[in-house]
Design an enzyme around this catalytic site. Structure first.
Site, PDB file in Angstrom:
ATOM      1  N   ASP A  10       0.820  -1.203   0.000  1.00  0.00           N
ATOM      2  CA  ASP A  10       0.000   0.000   0.000  1.00  0.00           C
ATOM      3  C   ASP A  10       0.861   1.262   0.000  1.00  0.00           C
ATOM      4  OD1 ASP A  10      -2.382  -1.447   0.042  1.00  0.00           O
ATOM      5  OD2 ASP A  10      -2.458  -1.491   2.235  1.00  0.00           O
ATOM      6  N   TYR A  67       7.414  -9.856   6.480  1.00  0.00           N
ATOM      7  CA  TYR A  67       7.215  -8.431   6.738  1.00  0.00           C
ATOM      8  C   TYR A  67       7.703  -8.085   8.143  1.00  0.00           C
ATOM      9  CZ  TYR A  67       4.015  -8.307   2.715  1.00  0.00           C
ATOM     10  OH  TYR A  67       3.468  -8.384   1.461  1.00  0.00           O
TER      11      TYR A  67
END
Length: 273
Positions: A58, A112
């Site tokens: 994003d 992540y």
């Protein structure tokens, strides 16, 4: 033409996400523009032959191990690629990939990190929450996805303290949209005593919580796409490409530290009434 795979690092703040969109800057758009400037991508071509990326991020999310692959000439090294990329996007490693290699489908796992500013958080409570999240669960209430298969496996999930930050690391076979950021929000609520650790079990049982108790997504700016794993594919770091990453991001870190110091000076210099 052989297929090349490139490791890409980027600062996601100037971009409207990774995936190309019309009329707004994106990381993927910068990658394609550079290939066009280098003569690898024709003016009328939509994308390079065989192109795929390890994943989408994003707006505001950082990348370290994002991976893109496409049919590329042998002379296209990370150093050559960086010659046409903006400073916020750097290629730093390369691998020769099989002709049928697909950067999305062939990723065995993705990892992540989230760097959460939480000076008052309890590390042991955070670890207790993370321990309950590890494994295979239905993560419907920890994602922006409302239908389809929402069961995923977190292979690893860890949390460590680094100064005033908690660093949460996760690796999984695949991630739903906003899963990591909502997971972070849940862990923060447990670690700061807002909700009990048992709330994790309720979140992992979709339909048991009212909407207002479902964890929101943490801000994107703390998230880093660290790695996409491809067994059998050997990435060779490019010396000049890696140096460029260290130089560019080291300088950006210095500027951020300086800005923070000046902001604290101004905030502390305003006298109270």
């Amino acid at each position: 033409m052989p297929r090349g795979a490139f490791r890409i690092a980027y600062d996601g703040r100037p971009f409207h996400g990774f995936q190309r969109q019309p009329s707004v800057p994106t990381v993927e758009g910068a990658l394609f523009d550079a290939l066009r400037d280098l003569g690898v991508l024709g003016d009328e071509a939509d994308k390079p032959p065989g192109y795929a990326a390890a994943g989408r991020t994003d707006a505001g999310v950082f990348g370290l191990g994002q991976t893109v692959a496409f049919d590329a000439p042998e002379w296209l090294t990370p150093r050559a690629y960086n010659g046409q990329l903006p400073a916020t996007v750097r290629a730093w490693a390369h691998a020769d990939a099989p002709t049928d290699f697909h950067a999305t489908h062939d990723a065995a796992s993705r990892a992540y990190e989230y760097h959460l500013y939480a000076p008052g958080a309890d590390l042991e409570l955070a670890r207790a929450a993370v321990d309950r999240l590890r494994g295979t669960h239905d993560f419907r209430d920890l994602s922006a996805v409302s239908s389809g298969n929402t069961t995923r496996r977190l292979r690893t999930a860890t949390v460590e303290r680094d100064g005033e930050f908690l660093v949460l690391g996760v690796r999984g076979d695949g991630f739903l949209h906003e899963l990591v950021r909502r997971l972070v929000s849940l862990v923060r609520s447990v670690a700061t005593g807002v909700v009990p650790v048992e709330r994790v079990d309720s979140v992992l049982t979709p339909g048991t919580l009212p909407d207002h108790e479902i964890p929101p997504a943490a801000p994107p700016g703390g998230l880093v796409f660290v790695d996409a794993a491809y067994p059998g594919l050997a990435f060779e770091p490019d010396r000049r490409g890696a140096e460029s990453v260290r130089e560019v991001f080291g300088e950006r870190a210095t500027r951020a530290t300086r800005r923070g110091r000046l902001c604290r000076r101004i905030a502390g210099g305003v006298g109270e009434d």
